[in-house]
Write an enzyme that holds these catalytic residues in place. Structure first.
Site, PDB file in Angstrom:
ATOM      1  N   ASN A 208      -4.409   0.597   5.622  1.00  9.94           N
ATOM      2  CA  ASN A 208      -3.048   0.146   5.898  1.00  9.94           C
ATOM      3  C   ASN A 208      -2.958  -0.480   7.288  1.00  9.94           C
ATOM      4  OD1 ASN A 208      -1.992   0.933   3.420  1.00  9.94           O
ATOM      5  ND2 ASN A 208      -1.523   2.989   4.134  1.00  9.94           N
ATOM      6  N   HIS A 258      -4.960   7.990   2.348  1.00  8.53           N
ATOM      7  CA  HIS A 258      -3.912   8.926   1.942  1.00  8.53           C
ATOM      8  C   HIS A 258      -4.331  10.356   2.250  1.00  8.53           C
ATOM      9  CE1 HIS A 258      -1.854   5.885  -0.999  1.00  8.53           C
ATOM     10  NE2 HIS A 258      -1.818   5.509   0.266  1.00  8.53           N
ATOM     11  N   TYR A 267      -8.722   1.028  -1.527  1.00  8.17           N
ATOM     12  CA  TYR A 267      -8.296   0.916  -0.138  1.00  8.17           C
ATOM     13  C   TYR A 267      -9.483   0.561   0.764  1.00  8.17           C
ATOM     14  CZ  TYR A 267      -3.585   2.663  -0.962  1.00  8.17           C
ATOM     15  OH  TYR A 267      -2.290   2.795  -1.386  1.00  8.17           O
TER      16      TYR A 267
END
Length: 799
Positions: A208, A258, A267
């Site tokens: 992210n 996560h 990811y």
């Protein structure tokens, strides 16, 4: 209503391209590098970002590009024709302001990017089309006026506002930059600054954070902001160092997102591709990424990603809830995902990252990628509709490069203790096991995705052959397989609710002994299984060898009031079935449905594998045709009913077993004759222990002895004074590797004894306080609590 994926599905379409600056179409609509002043660094970087989006070095009139570009143009024209700006939408099927539908904002932004790409790319049939450009500009104005602006409050999923929508909007803005007014640039910049302030990046982690750095960087290009580019560069640095908890890359090659999900395949791809894109985009500029710790990501290509890539696919056990995203290809915005398509995105990202690596690294990676792409007979990358032109161009370039010799599949054993995974690769096949512990969750569910992944962390053992079974988990496996009988797992038949444990809850068992030991060739892996929402407990071990895996289970106990199974294998046989099943030389019926039990010393499934049962016992056999829909496991999935035939072999432990066990050897790709011969060779395997205290084997022909000690004890020639994993590999040169690990990460001291004559100790890690050779080798370790379950290898000379 059409709903494009709100998260990672856009990645493969928006991937970068070769860094070399290639000529763009000329004319007032297509400003090229030479049109800018020599000192206009922002303009040069915008040109580079444009080329990274569009790709280069390909012949637009040659396949597969001709068809790909034509499809892109047709899709863009369809979007333009259907665009109908209104107070609450740009397209009637993507309404902005209904509850929690922020995905429709991202979907609208993605459509504008597609239109801009078709306008900018050659060969689309809409290249330079003024009407299409006008539609893009109208769409940008309407998005700002209606929903994506600085006074709007975010709703729904944060990702849409901070990553999905701004990335698509900024990419679009760079493509049409010369046609944007100062007001349009200012408005878009203000909106992005509102939703993605620098503080948003500061609090982010892992993939992210990379995504948000990308937003900051292109925001800097949009507004000629040196400060934003510097922020993007500087904010990327915290991604590079190894982590010890939470999101990021670990020293053992694990990648977690996560907080507690093994996520190398999705990811992780975002991080890999994003870092590669930013390295390439900013190379040689004032804001070049020069942090020496970027080498951590470069090293991870071979340490973290390569072990999970096989014949062009990326293994599902590191793809989290993305395994539920197999949406019908009839909707061009919702192309089907599977392990191969996710793998192709990784391959393209590796090639991009190579441009920021050393020449030697880039050469190795190009050879690896070429091998993976050439061997992907099941789903050739050049025919992958989900790949963007830029990614496709990179793959086509390496495939056509005669100076690159395709590398074979990596061979070895990799243990990823920090994400409870292990991968074993031998010539001709590969396998991987997924587990759960107090650090890594059983499974992830959220956004309506993957509600039945409950048992993927219960010892799921997946495997593939070099030239067979590469579509095993690609061909509608996840919507049709029995989720209570995933291959390799031990499970209670207790019914679980969809999303058991809660969305994003990421439930974890209170189990510390999960991991093992490896010398890089062979591996001993174990799991203290504590099942989700169940009383089931078990001790499971896998010993990974040359041509097979010895699988042991013990201490299997449950009080759920339901049967418990240990699944030897569960093979997807497609729509036809086939695959003759033989047990102890007797061919079983091929009818569907069919079930039976048999006393077995070996079994064989034609075209797949052999299975040897060294202690004999009763084997349950099942042929069934199972039906399901992608919408059963994903609220955005297609509702068409799919059917596949399965052959399942399992051990039925009965209802509420107490201290039950199993033992079998999986031999991927073995013929029936070789399987029968292995079963008849009673000297090949010594089963040293299979109890709740220890599980261990010895294979004299390989010089391998391995024991997972669940408690202090003795098994064969090995003794340990506490829980640990030990693998001994005697080599042909008169040396041996003694490999020890502390999977629970609790041993402040540990003594391991090997009753074998040892002449001397050649090498030992600092954790060894004393190593005493002689008629018996005694190894005394200090604290292993800080070793993160990593193997401590001692090399000795045998007497």
């Amino acid at each position: 209503m059409s709903r494009p994926w709100s998260r990672r599905s856009f990645l493969v379409a928006a991937g970068g391209a070769t860094l070399a600056l290639v000529p763009l179409p000329s004319g007032p609509l297509f400003p090229t590098r030479t049109a800018f002043a020599a000192d206009d660094e922002f303009a040069r970087l915008r040109t580079r970002w444009r080329e990274l989006q569009l790709g280069g070095g390909f012949d637009a009139g040659a396949e597969p590009f001709r068809t790909k570009l034509a499809d892109l143009g047709a899709q863009a024209r369809d979007f333009a024709d259907r665009m109908s700006p209104a107070a609450t939408s740009l397209w009637p099927d993507l309404v902005f302001r209904t509850p929690d539908n922020s995905a429709n904002v991202t979907g609208s932004c993605n459509r504008l990017r597609t239109m801009a790409q078709a306008w900018a790319q050659p060969g689309t049939g809409s290249t330079g089309d003024a009407g299409l450009l006008a539609s893009v500009l109208t769409g940008l104005d309407q998005l700002y006026a209606r929903v994506y602006r600085e006074d709007q409050t975010a709703y729904g999923n944060w990702w849409d506002w901070q990553i999905g929508s701004p990335q698509a909007l900024l990419d679009t803005a760079v493509l049409v930059h010369a046609s944007l007014s100062a007001t349009q640039k200012s408005q878009l910049g203000a909106a992005i600054d509102h939703f993605v302030p620098d503080s948003a990046v500061a609090s982010s982690t892992g993939a992210n954070r990379v995504d948000l750095c990308r937003v900051l960087a292109v925001r800097g290009l949009l507004g000629d902001s040196a400060a934003k580019l510097a922020s993007a560069r500087d904010a990327l640095s915290p991604v590079f160092p190894y982590v010890t908890t939470g999101d990021g890359l670990y020293r053992d090659g694990s990648f977690v997102q996560h907080t507690n999900i093994a996520y190398t395949g999705t990811y992780g791809t975002v991080l890999l591709g994003g870092v590669g894109l930013l390295l390439a985009a900013l190379a040689g500029s004032t804001w070049a990424i020069t942090d020496p710790q970027r080498q951590v990501v470069l090293d991870a290509v071979e340490r973290a990603w390569a072990p999970f890539l096989y014949n062009g696919l990326v293994m599902d056990n590191v793809s989290g809830r993305a395994v539920s995203r197999g949406v019908a290809a009839s909707d061009p915005e919702r192309l089907q995902q599977d392990d191969h398509r996710r793998g192709h995105a990784v391959l393209a990202s590796v090639l991009l990252l190579g441009q920021g690596a050393s020449a030697a690294e880039n050469a190795r990676w190009r050879a690896l990628v070429k091998g993976w792409a050439q061997r992907d007979y099941y789903s050739p990358p050049t025919g992958d509709r989900s790949l963007g032109v830029a990614a496709l161009a990179r793959l086509r370039d390496v495939l056509d490069d005669t100076s690159v010799t395709a590398a074979p599949e990596p061979v070895g054993h990799w243990l990823f203790s920090s994400m409870a995974r292990a991968t074993h690769r031998r010539p001709g096949w590969a396998a991987s096991v997924s587990m759960a512990d107090k650090r890594i969750s059983y499974y992830e569910t959220g956004n309506g995705e993957n509600p039945r992944g409950w048992h993927t962390g219960s010892g799921m053992l997946t495997w593939w052959g070099a030239d067979f079974a590469n579509g095993q988990y690609s061909d509608a496996f996840w919507p049709t397989v029995d989720p209570y009988r995933l291959p390799g797992t031990t499970t209670s038949r207790k019914r679980l609710a969809d999303g058991e444990g809660g969305a994003w809850a990421n439930k974890r068992p209170d189990a510390g002994w999960v991991g093992g030991a490896t010398d890089g060739t062979y591996g001993a892996v174990g799991q203290h299984l504590k099942a989700l929402s169940s009383t089931l407990q078990a001790r499971k071990s896998w010993f990974f060898l040359d041509d097979g895996i010895v699988c042991l289970g013990a201490g299997i106990s449950c009080a759920d009031g339901t049967p418990v199974d240990s699944v030897v294998d569960n093979r997807n046989l497609g729509t036809v079935g086939g695959a003759p099943l033989t047990v102890d030389g007797v061919v079983q019926p091929s009818a569907y449905p069919w079930s039976a039990t048999a006393s077995a010393s070996w079994a064989h499934l034609g075209g797949h594998a052999g299975y040897v049962f060294p202690s004999g016992g009763t084997l349950a056999l099942l042929r069934e045709e199972r039906s399901g829909r992608w919408s059963d496991i994903n609220t955005g999935g297609d509702g068409a009913v799919l059917s596949r035939r399965y052959a399942t072999l399992y051990v039925d432990h009965g209802t509420d077993p107490v201290d039950a066990s199993y033992a079998y050897v999986l031999m991927p790709g073995a013929t029936a004759q070789r399987t029968a011969a292995r079963a008849a060779d009673h000297g090949w395997l010594d089963l040293l222990a299979n109890t709740g205290a220890a599980q261990g084997i010895r294979v004299p022909s390989l010089g391998v002895t391995a024991v997972n000690f669940w408690a202090a004890g003795t098994a064969g020639p090995l003794t340990a004074d506490g829980p640990c994993s030990v693998l001994v590999h005697e080599h042909g040169d008169g040396t041996a590797s003694v490999c020890v690990s502390d999977p629970p990460r609790e041993r402040t001291a540990l003594t391991v004894t090997w009753r074998r004559a040892v002449a001397s100790v050649r090498s030992a890690p600092p954790t060894v306080r004393a190593a005493t050779p002689g008629a018996t080798l005694t190894l005394e370790f200090g604290s292993l609590t800080g070793q993160a379950g990593v193997t401590q290898e001692v090399v000795v000379a045998l007497a």
